[in-house]
Design an enzyme around this catalytic site. Sequence first.
Site, mmCIF file in Angstrom:
data_model
loop_
_atom_site.group_PDB
_atom_site.id
_atom_site.type_symbol
_atom_site.label_atom_id
_atom_site.label_comp_id
_atom_site.label_asym_id
_atom_site.label_seq_id
_atom_site.Cartn_x
_atom_site.Cartn_y
_atom_site.Cartn_z
ATOM 1 N N ASP A 91 91.003 48.584 -30.089
ATOM 2 C CA ASP A 91 89.873 49.241 -30.028
ATOM 3 C C ASP A 91 89.224 49.001 -31.451
ATOM 4 O OD1 ASP A 91 87.829 51.001 -29.763
ATOM 5 O OD2 ASP A 91 89.127 52.929 -29.801
ATOM 6 N N ASP A 93 86.221 50.330 -33.888
ATOM 7 C CA ASP A 93 85.222 51.306 -33.919
ATOM 8 C C ASP A 93 84.703 51.570 -35.501
ATOM 9 O OD1 ASP A 93 83.486 53.392 -33.288
ATOM 10 O OD2 ASP A 93 85.030 54.378 -31.721
ATOM 11 N N ASP A 284 92.108 50.554 -34.441
ATOM 12 C CA ASP A 284 92.665 51.921 -34.112
ATOM 13 C C ASP A 284 94.161 51.688 -33.799
ATOM 14 O OD1 ASP A 284 93.355 54.617 -33.471
ATOM 15 O OD2 ASP A 284 91.359 54.915 -32.369
#
Length: 380
Positions: A91, A93, A284
């Site tokens: 992930d 972000d 992440d």
Amino acid sequence: MVTTRLMKYFREYYYKSPLGIPDMLFQREIGFIPFNGTMTRHRKFNGQAEIEDFVRRSVPRHLYYSSSYYRFPDQHKMLEKEWLGAELIFDLDADHIEGADKMTYMEILAEVKKHTLRLLEMLMDDFGFGNKNIRLYFSGGRGYHVHVESDRIYTMDSDSRREIGDYIRIEGLNMEDLKMLDDSYFEFGILKKFNIYISNFYKNLDENYIKNVFGKAWWNYINYLEKFYNGEKIIDFLRNDKGNKFKLLIKQNKSNEKASIDYDRIMLEKILEDFKKSALAEIDEPVTTDIHRLIRFPYSLHGKTGLMVKPIAIDDLKAFNPLDEAIPDIFLEREAKINLKIDKFSIKMNKESYNIFRGENSVPLYVAIFTNAINVAEFI
């Protein structure tokens, strides 16, 4: 009112747009967050028709499925689900990007894309995964999701996945450990990239950089290098050198006479710091290590933007612009009135720039949905 109108448009989207169904859906746990309420999970669906019927009736604000495969995905206790394996998930972000709190949404998307490209390069070049093993998605929010599907990773435990995450984030790379390695370690992977980086750096070394690193002591460093390299002009020496500067300097740091100031070490540590910033991918890590993770459903809508969770071909990522390509087609041809709650809001969507000011505005529906979803406007 805001929730009701957003929910109406989400329902319209789901009635007219199919979801992207992951393989072995019946072995995935499904979770969702409604427009009014908290996360519900431990659901099971046997096929596309069943889950799409559910989504059209319930209209979730966020829809997820597990990266894991289970024998009994609808059991509420993890042990009773009987875990069978999991994809490797990344992930990316804005949460982990330095300075993201000062960036615009568009700047965040551009910066996270850089990290996603670095991740893909490492997965393909360093780990040997091919296009067929990697699925790439715009998250619908502020970044990207990368799924790795391979027999090599399905049964990996959390510790093994953490090691991969540490490699991606270049954790633990330091000068003390590097000095202990022989030449063969620098022929592949992240150390090969560092080797190339440092060689190129020394070939293009200039006085301005040295001044920034050493301050008032910069001239001492030039004198030191020129003395160390038999009186040759260091800039000319380095630009003409055909050897490997990194290995050379490491060996010198092992055996030199501990110069009054270990200039090479200081410089190497600065270069290592710069290299990490330019080469690592900020992921992440808890998402990568969690073997029970839920991830956003392909072609679902992100409840905080109204944009699609959209699959992307790896070769298309560089040119991909979420604010053009992740807008649902059914939101393109209409307008809506909004009340902007802040003084000014600017965004470029669907290749058009919009500057909206406090109060009543008539804007394309996708802009209205976006501004409502991020809570800077209300529908009128």
